[in-house]
Design a protein around this motif. Structure first.
Motif, PDB file in Angstrom:
ATOM      1  N   LYS A  52       0.833  -1.198   0.000  1.00  0.00           N
ATOM      2  CA  LYS A  52       0.000   0.000   0.000  1.00  0.00           C
ATOM      3  C   LYS A  52       0.868   1.248   0.000  1.00  0.00           C
ATOM      4  CE  LYS A  52      -4.041  -1.930   2.399  1.00  0.00           C
ATOM      5  NZ  LYS A  52      -4.925  -1.800   3.581  1.00  0.00           N
ATOM      6  N   ARG A  53       0.824   1.979  -1.108  1.00  0.00           N
ATOM      7  CA  ARG A  53       1.494   3.270  -1.184  1.00  0.00           C
ATOM      8  C   ARG A  53       0.523   4.268  -1.789  1.00  0.00           C
ATOM      9  NH1 ARG A  53       4.266   0.516   1.465  1.00  0.00           N
ATOM     10  NH2 ARG A  53       6.543   0.440   1.632  1.00  0.00           N
ATOM     11  N   ASN A  54       0.663   5.529  -1.424  1.00  0.00           N
ATOM     12  CA  ASN A  54      -0.281   6.546  -1.903  1.00  0.00           C
ATOM     13  C   ASN A  54      -0.011   6.954  -3.340  1.00  0.00           C
ATOM     14  OD1 ASN A  54      -1.695   6.729   0.553  1.00  0.00           O
ATOM     15  ND2 ASN A  54      -0.103   8.078   1.409  1.00  0.00           N
ATOM     16  N   HIS A  55       1.298   6.993  -3.725  1.00  0.00           N
ATOM     17  CA  HIS A  55       1.663   7.448  -5.059  1.00  0.00           C
ATOM     18  C   HIS A  55       2.791   6.577  -5.615  1.00  0.00           C
ATOM     19  CE1 HIS A  55      -0.696  11.055  -4.206  1.00  0.00           C
ATOM     20  NE2 HIS A  55      -0.026  11.180  -3.073  1.00  0.00           N
ATOM     21  N   LYS A  56       2.962   6.635  -6.926  1.00  0.00           N
ATOM     22  CA  LYS A  56       4.062   5.902  -7.546  1.00  0.00           C
ATOM     23  C   LYS A  56       5.403   6.426  -7.045  1.00  0.00           C
ATOM     24  CE  LYS A  56       1.616   4.623 -11.792  1.00  0.00           C
ATOM     25  NZ  LYS A  56       0.325   5.232 -11.462  1.00  0.00           N
ATOM     26  N   LYS A  57       5.429   7.725  -6.714  1.00  0.00           N
ATOM     27  CA  LYS A  57       6.678   8.299  -6.191  1.00  0.00           C
ATOM     28  C   LYS A  57       7.085   7.609  -4.884  1.00  0.00           C
ATOM     29  CE  LYS A  57       8.890  12.612  -4.772  1.00  0.00           C
ATOM     30  NZ  LYS A  57       9.416  11.995  -3.536  1.00  0.00           N
ATOM     31  N   ASP A  58       6.106   7.191  -4.080  1.00  0.00           N
ATOM     32  CA  ASP A  58       6.422   6.499  -2.828  1.00  0.00           C
ATOM     33  C   ASP A  58       7.146   5.172  -3.124  1.00  0.00           C
ATOM     34  OD1 ASP A  58       5.157   8.525  -1.444  1.00  0.00           O
ATOM     35  OD2 ASP A  58       3.221   7.482  -1.422  1.00  0.00           O
ATOM     36  N   ALA A  59       6.695   4.488  -4.181  1.00  0.00           N
ATOM     37  CA  ALA A  59       7.364   3.246  -4.572  1.00  0.00           C
ATOM     38  C   ALA A  59       8.777   3.533  -5.066  1.00  0.00           C
ATOM     39  CB  ALA A  59       6.558   2.530  -5.653  1.00  0.00           C
ATOM     40  N   ALA A  60       8.916   4.621  -5.807  1.00  0.00           N
ATOM     41  CA  ALA A  60      10.252   5.005  -6.285  1.00  0.00           C
ATOM     42  C   ALA A  60      11.171   5.346  -5.118  1.00  0.00           C
ATOM     43  CB  ALA A  60      10.145   6.190  -7.237  1.00  0.00           C
ATOM     44  N   ASP A  61      10.620   5.986  -4.081  1.00  0.00           N
ATOM     45  CA  ASP A  61      11.428   6.319  -2.900  1.00  0.00           C
ATOM     46  C   ASP A  61      11.925   5.057  -2.199  1.00  0.00           C
ATOM     47  OD1 ASP A  61      11.052   8.990  -3.390  1.00  0.00           O
ATOM     48  OD2 ASP A  61       9.395   9.224  -1.940  1.00  0.00           O
ATOM     49  N   VAL A  62      11.065   4.025  -2.139  1.00  0.00           N
ATOM     50  CA  VAL A  62      11.494   2.766  -1.535  1.00  0.00           C
ATOM     51  C   VAL A  62      12.595   2.128  -2.381  1.00  0.00           C
ATOM     52  CG1 VAL A  62      10.801   0.424  -0.896  1.00  0.00           C
ATOM     53  CG2 VAL A  62       9.272   2.339  -0.428  1.00  0.00           C
ATOM     54  N   ALA A  63      12.428   2.169  -3.699  1.00  0.00           N
ATOM     55  CA  ALA A  63      13.452   1.614  -4.591  1.00  0.00           C
ATOM     56  C   ALA A  63      14.789   2.320  -4.370  1.00  0.00           C
ATOM     57  CB  ALA A  63      13.011   1.747  -6.046  1.00  0.00           C
ATOM     58  N   GLN A  64      14.749   3.648  -4.227  1.00  0.00           N
ATOM     59  CA  GLN A  64      15.984   4.393  -4.008  1.00  0.00           C
ATOM     60  C   GLN A  64      16.592   4.054  -2.651  1.00  0.00           C
ATOM     61  OE1 GLN A  64      17.715   6.432  -6.244  1.00  0.00           O
ATOM     62  NE2 GLN A  64      19.216   6.078  -4.608  1.00  0.00           N
ATOM     63  N   SER A  65      15.752   3.871  -1.638  1.00  0.00           N
ATOM     64  CA  SER A  65      16.289   3.534  -0.311  1.00  0.00           C
ATOM     65  C   SER A  65      16.951   2.156  -0.336  1.00  0.00           C
ATOM     66  CB  SER A  65      15.183   3.575   0.740  1.00  0.00           C
ATOM     67  OG  SER A  65      14.273   2.499   0.584  1.00  0.00           O
ATOM     68  N   ILE A  66      16.403   1.238  -1.143  1.00  0.00           N
ATOM     69  CA  ILE A  66      17.025  -0.084  -1.292  1.00  0.00           C
ATOM     70  C   ILE A  66      18.386   0.051  -1.964  1.00  0.00           C
ATOM     71  CG2 ILE A  66      16.856  -2.294  -2.511  1.00  0.00           C
ATOM     72  CD1 ILE A  66      13.831  -2.186  -2.053  1.00  0.00           C
ATOM     73  N   LEU A  67      18.442   0.850  -3.042  1.00  0.00           N
ATOM     74  CA  LEU A  67      19.725   1.063  -3.737  1.00  0.00           C
ATOM     75  C   LEU A  67      20.763   1.653  -2.778  1.00  0.00           C
ATOM     76  CD1 LEU A  67      18.464   2.554  -7.135  1.00  0.00           C
ATOM     77  CD2 LEU A  67      19.312   0.240  -6.717  1.00  0.00           C
ATOM     78  N   THR A  68      20.344   2.625  -1.994  1.00  0.00           N
ATOM     79  CA  THR A  68      21.257   3.279  -1.047  1.00  0.00           C
ATOM     80  C   THR A  68      21.747   2.293   0.012  1.00  0.00           C
ATOM     81  OG1 THR A  68      20.128   5.399  -1.370  1.00  0.00           O
ATOM     82  CG2 THR A  68      21.499   5.172   0.600  1.00  0.00           C
ATOM     83  N   SER A  69      20.836   1.498   0.529  1.00  0.00           N
ATOM     84  CA  SER A  69      21.193   0.543   1.579  1.00  0.00           C
ATOM     85  C   SER A  69      22.166  -0.511   1.073  1.00  0.00           C
ATOM     86  CB  SER A  69      19.916  -0.122   2.120  1.00  0.00           C
ATOM     87  OG  SER A  69      20.236  -1.104   3.080  1.00  0.00           O
ATOM     88  N   ILE A  70      21.873  -1.057  -0.101  1.00  0.00           N
ATOM     89  CA  ILE A  70      22.725  -2.139  -0.631  1.00  0.00           C
ATOM     90  C   ILE A  70      24.090  -1.613  -1.054  1.00  0.00           C
ATOM     91  CG2 ILE A  70      22.939  -3.785  -2.552  1.00  0.00           C
ATOM     92  CD1 ILE A  70      19.978  -4.335  -2.295  1.00  0.00           C
ATOM     93  N   SER A  71      24.158  -0.364  -1.471  1.00  0.00           N
ATOM     94  CA  SER A  71      25.436   0.178  -1.941  1.00  0.00           C
ATOM     95  C   SER A  71      26.416   0.465  -0.806  1.00  0.00           C
ATOM     96  CB  SER A  71      25.202   1.452  -2.755  1.00  0.00           C
ATOM     97  OG  SER A  71      24.669   2.476  -1.931  1.00  0.00           O
ATOM     98  N   LYS A  72      25.938   0.408   0.431  1.00  0.00           N
ATOM     99  CA  LYS A  72      26.844   0.591   1.560  1.00  0.00           C
ATOM    100  C   LYS A  72      27.696  -0.658   1.751  1.00  0.00           C
ATOM    101  CE  LYS A  72      23.760   3.777   4.002  1.00  0.00           C
ATOM    102  NZ  LYS A  72      22.906   3.992   5.199  1.00  0.00           N
TER     103      LYS A  72
END
Length: 585
Positions: free
Chosen positions: A233-253
């Protein structure tokens, strides 16, 4: 109500016992001699048997011996009634498997006490057995729904979890997104630092993925270095994109694995429920295409799926074109991997495995071209050719003196879905002169569960022709006891992923033992595939598997090499000093 069978040739004694037990509320029936007693036991399957020792024709020892040879009746508690009191008589009965002795004359209390004691013990044994079966079912259920390395849900579980979050309301306004996460350069890390290091890294990635999403979201491992995230459940597609970016950031550490720092990135593709599809498999396919696009653009980024993606490699198209001509150019070859009887140590059959000898590329493995054949429909003529070649070749070996040699042939999903499959197989059998009783048709679990009624009907038709049905790669898909009971299987093949390193992996050992236990309960023949070490061989021998195949004995080989194995008499040699130990000779 417990059923008691009384086998006693003296009518007065028999009737007294029957009357006594009937007054105790037990269901009783009597037999005046051993022959009738055995027949009644087979018909009624009593809970306990009282049997006189000295009887004409078939005495009590003969009755017990006959019953213990019947797998259904062998565990029924058996109490001898005898006037003999010598220890040698007691010993003879006990060695045959008697549970107790009552010396005539005996009292009412002695008789009822002996019966109660044996029934109580039998109930305890049955309860223990049921507990073990339930534990085995629970282990298999967990296996069926979870990735054994990361403990994340697997592809099967993902389908079920998706149904739980799938919107039921057409006016659903929130966003449901499917993310396909692929690790960049993971194969290089795995190759350079080893599979153990790679496994530890995957576990760490799984932990970070779960930390990036909410409790209501789903994280699953799809295969080696690929994961799926479903954002419920997300309100907007941007919210899904934000999760995708947080995953990229987390894994790149930086990851620290085995005291060593390692850096890795990910590529993510996103597809959206209803906008792109309402079917999970289609959403996964679209998200994967977007992920591949992200990889092609350098990785460490996410991409939304759009209908303009056409990510079909030139290599794929070239293979498809070549495959269309492979049959007519006689580039396809059937290899044979021996299946070895673990009781005799001798080759009892072979699995027919397809290989492609490409004129420029050399040998192409099936995992490269079979998916193309499935997608294009070429698997139908190729599969028929493999069956015909395997039957023809095995018939030649049978005529050369190996009369009981069997051959196992894999059926694809597309082949199995053909309405006229049985007619096509019969035609091939007539053309080759091969008897259907020597064929094992191997099917994977996933081929059967989409429409169980149709699958069961087709399997029964194939079995009626005399062929045996094997379920291949068991334990990697649906793997439930009800599924095994529902389909008319004859053979269960334990997948190589459970056999590999089984002596060093308690998790795999427990799973394999559970599979073996359930298969034996259902009286299925067991084949352990992928046996590569003597330790693995000894494990499957010790746990009473029926057959093995694997590189320890022989890799898949061309027909001429398999023929050499047959005529050379290559076999497994069992150690006379230590049970269940074998070596290849």
């Amino acid at each position: 109500m417990k059923k008691i069978l009384v086998i006693e040739d003296e009518e007065f004694v028999r009737e007294n016992i029957l009357e006594l037990l009937d007054s105790e509320g037990l269901e009783v029936f009597g037999a005046e001699n051993g022959r009738i007693g055995v027949d009644l036991a087979q018909q009624q399957q009593p809970d306990l048997i009282l049997c006189d020792v000295m009887m004409p024709e078939l005495d009590g020892y003969g009755v017990l011996t006959t019953l213990r040879q019947d797998s259904i009746l062998a565990t029924i508690p058996f109490i001898f009634l005898t006037a003999k009191a010598a220890k040698v008589d007691f010993r003879q009965g006990m060695e045959l498997g008697a549970d107790d002795y009552l010396t005539k004359p005996f009292t009412r209390a002695e008789l009822l006490g002996a019966i109660a004691s044996r029934l109580k013990k039998q109930e305890a044994v049955q309860e223990h057995y049921n507990t073990e079966i339930q534990q085995a079912k629970d282990r298999l259920s967990y296996l069926a729904h979870h990735d054994s390395l990361t403990e994340l849900p697997n592809r099967l579980s993902l389908q079920e979890l998706f149904k739980q979050v799938q919107p039921q309301d057409d006016n659903y306004q929130e966003v449901l997104a499917v993310l396909f996460v692929g690790l960049d350069r993971f194969s290089k890390i795995n190759d350079n630092l080893g599979s153990d290091f790679g496994d530890s890294l995957l576990k760490a990635v799984a932990i970070r993925l779960k930390a990036c999403v909410d409790d209501q979201d789903i994280v699953a491992r799809i295969n080696a270095d690929q994961f799926t995230v479903i954002l419920a459940k997300r309100n907007h597609k941007k919210d899904a994109a934000d999760v995708a970016q947080s995953i990229l950031t987390s894994i790149s550490k930086i990851f620290v694995v085995a005291a060593q720092e390692v850096f890795i990135t990910a590529s993510i593709g996103l597809a959206f429920y209803r906008r792109d599809s309402i079917e999970l498999q289609q959403l996964l396919s679209y998200a994967k295409k977007a992920m591949l696009q992200a990889k092609q653009q350098g990785g460490n980024q996410y991409q939304f799926y759009t209908a303009t993606f056409h990510i079909i490699s030139v290599d794929y198209l070239n293979l498809e074109t070549s495959l269309r001509h492979a049959l007519e150019r006689e580039e396809l070859v059937v290899y044979y991997q021996p299946q070895v009887d673990l009781k005799t140590g001798k080759i009892s059959g072979a699995e027919a495995l397809l290989r492609w000898h490409h004129p420029q590329r050399g040998i192409i493995k099936p995992d490269k071209f079979i998916p193309i054949a499935e997608e294009t429909g070429l698997i139908i003529p190729i599969g028929e050719w493999v069956l015909q070649a395997a039957c023809k070749q095995t018939k030649i070996w049978q005529d050369a003196g190996f009369h009981c040699l069997r051959v196992a042939v894999n059926l694809s999903g597309r082949q199995f879905s053909q309405i006229d499959l049985s007619q096509k197989i019969l035609q091939i059998l007539r053309e080759t002169g091969f008897h259907p009783q020597h064929i094992d048709l191997e099917l994977t679990e996933s081929m059967l569960v989409s429409n169980t009624e149709v699958a069961i009907r087709r399997l029964k038709t194939l079995k009626s022709l005399g062929m045996q049905i094997a379920v291949d790669d068991f334990g990697t898909g649906y793997s439930s006891l009800s599924y095994l009971q529902e389909f008319p299987f004859d053979i269960l093949k334990i997948d190589r992923c459970f056999v590999r390193n089984i002596t060093a992996n308690p998790h795999n050992a427990a799973i394999t033992e559970a599979i073996i236990q359930i298969a034996k309960t259902l009286e299925l023949k067991l084949i352990a595939e992928g046996v590569e070490t003597e330790a693995e061989l000894n494990f499957v021998c010790r746990h009473n598997c029926d057959l093995m195949q694997g590189y320890l004995f022989s890799e898949p080989v061309p027909p001429q090499e398999f023929e050499k194995l047959l005529f050379s008499g290559k076999n497994l040699q069992f150690s006379p000093k230590q049970d269940h130990e074998a070596k290849v000779r």
